[in-house]
Design an enzyme around this catalytic site. Sequence first.
Site, mmCIF file in Angstrom:
data_model
loop_
_atom_site.group_PDB
_atom_site.id
_atom_site.type_symbol
_atom_site.label_atom_id
_atom_site.label_comp_id
_atom_site.label_asym_id
_atom_site.label_seq_id
_atom_site.Cartn_x
_atom_site.Cartn_y
_atom_site.Cartn_z
ATOM 1 N N THR A 1 0.857 -1.181 0.000
ATOM 2 C CA THR A 1 0.000 0.000 0.000
ATOM 3 C C THR A 1 0.892 1.229 0.000
ATOM 4 O OG1 THR A 1 -1.718 -1.157 1.243
ATOM 5 C CG2 THR A 1 -1.800 1.239 1.256
ATOM 6 N N LYS B 1 0.154 4.572 9.149
ATOM 7 C CA LYS B 1 0.739 4.835 7.826
ATOM 8 C C LYS B 1 -0.333 5.183 6.801
ATOM 9 C CE LYS B 1 1.876 1.173 5.398
ATOM 10 N NZ LYS B 1 1.001 1.168 4.177
ATOM 11 N N LYS C 1 -6.860 1.560 -3.726
ATOM 12 C CA LYS C 1 -6.540 0.922 -2.443
ATOM 13 C C LYS C 1 -6.627 1.939 -1.303
ATOM 14 C CE LYS C 1 -5.253 -2.027 0.639
ATOM 15 N NZ LYS C 1 -3.985 -2.757 0.672
#
Length: 307
Positions: free
Chosen positions: A104, A248, A180
């Site tokens: 990701t 994150k 995503k």
Amino acid sequence: MSGRVQGEPTKVAVIGLGSMGFGMAESLLRAGFAVSGCDVADPARERLRSAGGTPATTPREVADGASIVVSVVVNAAQTEQVLFGKAGAIETMQPGSVFISSATMSPADAERLAARAEEKDVLFLDAPISGGAKRAAAGELTIMASGEPEAFERSEAVLTALAQKVYRLGDKPGVGASVKMINQLLAGVHIAAACEAIALASKLGLDLSTVYEVITASAGNSWMFENRMPHVLEGDYRPLSSVEIFVKDLGIIQDMARSERYPAPIAAAALQMYLAASGAGMGKDDDSSVARIYAQLSGATLPELKN
């Protein structure tokens, strides 16, 4: 679709043999591919050997002779390191081979890494994944992919072995990463909301098992509530997906939103709860640990922690 070409098994390399990467390696082995894999942890490599794969110690070694390299690391920095760093995979990848990036990351990072791979005549498929470790092992992931048509064509059999659904989202890397991040925005918010709800239920003196049963049969349910709240009920915060993942990912969402001058206040509020959990020493614990922060703030009592 078989993992063989002209009677010989196609070699696929998997970089990163954590819960997701190992499950993906298992699915590829089951589909008939010759699977090699590397990881920094000795036990992960030995686990692959026991499953029938070939372990390696560096990305350079594991990519040698592979038609497809699947990278299942955490973020853009790790992806750059395993591809272009010391003993990186790019050193032994042949022209026309495919690097499937499942980390990701921001769309800008996906575009940048793809451009560098193209300079070495390596096809780059921006292909983040969703579904969790169980679906990875079952070959039932969702893959959100973008890249050149040739990259899709050459990796079709691998993608089929890994995923129940493969979405071709465009011809340029970065689109898969964007989709995503939309998924991660929702996932992160849903987990935080689920943790807020279960801790409030405890504060109100409700039986949490009953609340779980009622909510999972009602309109307020979500996939994340149903999947994560058993961790809270069992007091088991071993990391299937850690708090730091959403520190994150929701941080990337904030950066993307700021660059687009787009308000994302709900995602920002969820990020604060993950930051609080991380700051309280829970960063490596399961992301359902956000419920523990709500409990600490409110005096709610959750089931005792398992050792």
